[in-house]
Design a protein around this motif. Sequence first.
Motif, PDB file in Angstrom:
ATOM      1  N   PHE A 110       0.815  -1.212   0.000  1.00  0.00           N
ATOM      2  CA  PHE A 110       0.000   0.000   0.000  1.00  0.00           C
ATOM      3  C   PHE A 110       0.854   1.270   0.000  1.00  0.00           C
ATOM      4  N   PHE A 113       0.903   3.723  -2.979  1.00  0.00           N
ATOM      5  CA  PHE A 113      -0.336   4.464  -3.206  1.00  0.00           C
ATOM      6  C   PHE A 113      -0.374   5.765  -2.415  1.00  0.00           C
ATOM      7  N   ILE A 114       0.155   5.755  -1.202  1.00  0.00           N
ATOM      8  CA  ILE A 114       0.111   6.956  -0.376  1.00  0.00           C
ATOM      9  C   ILE A 114       1.336   7.845  -0.585  1.00  0.00           C
ATOM     10  N   PHE A 170      -0.693   1.649  -8.027  1.00  0.00           N
ATOM     11  CA  PHE A 170      -2.073   1.351  -7.643  1.00  0.00           C
ATOM     12  C   PHE A 170      -2.368  -0.121  -7.404  1.00  0.00           C
ATOM     13  N   TRP A 173      -3.246  -0.718  -3.759  1.00  0.00           N
ATOM     14  CA  TRP A 173      -4.586  -0.252  -3.385  1.00  0.00           C
ATOM     15  C   TRP A 173      -5.629  -1.312  -3.704  1.00  0.00           C
ATOM     16  N   ASN A 174      -5.518  -1.945  -4.884  1.00  0.00           N
ATOM     17  CA  ASN A 174      -6.466  -2.989  -5.255  1.00  0.00           C
ATOM     18  C   ASN A 174      -6.291  -4.241  -4.399  1.00  0.00           C
ATOM     19  N   SER A 223     -10.364   2.067 -11.244  1.00  0.00           N
ATOM     20  CA  SER A 223      -9.188   2.039 -12.110  1.00  0.00           C
ATOM     21  C   SER A 223      -9.471   2.712 -13.443  1.00  0.00           C
TER      22      SER A 223
END
Length: 297
Positions: A110, A113-114, A170, A173-174, A223
Amino acid sequence: MNRARERAPYLFLAPFLLLFLAFGAFPPLFAAAMSLFVWDPASGYASARFVGLDNYAFALTDPWFWQSCGNTLWLALAAGVPQHLVALPLAFWLHRHAGRARHWLLGAYFLPFITASVAVSLTFATLFSTEYGVVNQALRALVRLPLAPDWLHDPALIKPLVALVVFWRFVGWNVLLYVTALQSIPPTLFEAAALDGAGSWRQFRHVALPLLRPTILFAATLSLIGGLQLFEEPYILTQDGRGGSGGAAATTAIYLYRTAFDFGDFGTAAAMSWLLFLAIAGLSWGAHRLFRRGDAA
């Protein structure tokens, strides 16, 4: 006293409503109005001239606009489809077999993503630099290439590179979305499948995937929406603000940005933004209908 109590909720909601009207509702409505005018912002609002739908007609006949749409769709699919093909089995493995390490691994996946998209893009631009990038240095050492690939300027390489960066950002995230959805599936279903002789693959195929369909629809829609609005990654990686040589990686967001701020045509840029919105809405609706048809079948 009763009136004061009735008004109290609206007073608490007022800050959000004011911010939403100022920054959420007003900009798209102003863009819709602007798309009907030819306007030079340097000359003030008095210079605005009503042209009706001419800006939309010009955008729809502009070959550069259609090229940017093709680039955008290519990047959305090239980055989005692999995200889910990797995230789904990886999430299932984390949920069923990672044990206590699952939370640490989820945090690691993750993290991209951040991380700020500008920082990620600059890092990849440095890694794939032609002369001093780590990737080309490794290729020279392992394969002894006579000429190092020009990742950031070659039209054939820049789009796959942008797709790689978007995928890397990403996919975690998924994975998190799918792990969260898997946790809502009763463990007894997997245990019953195991008692019937189903291995991990059959449990994934026949138990997890059917129950994850709503989450897959939600994640795929996110997405798609994100992919059709790509801006930061191609803008920074191409290093020229134009989407690379010949506009090879110029997305629709980059082209409408250039139309507004490089060419000074805010009316056409506003029309392009609304055309992009309609395309996103139509494709999202189409994906929803496709999934619903699959459920009905």
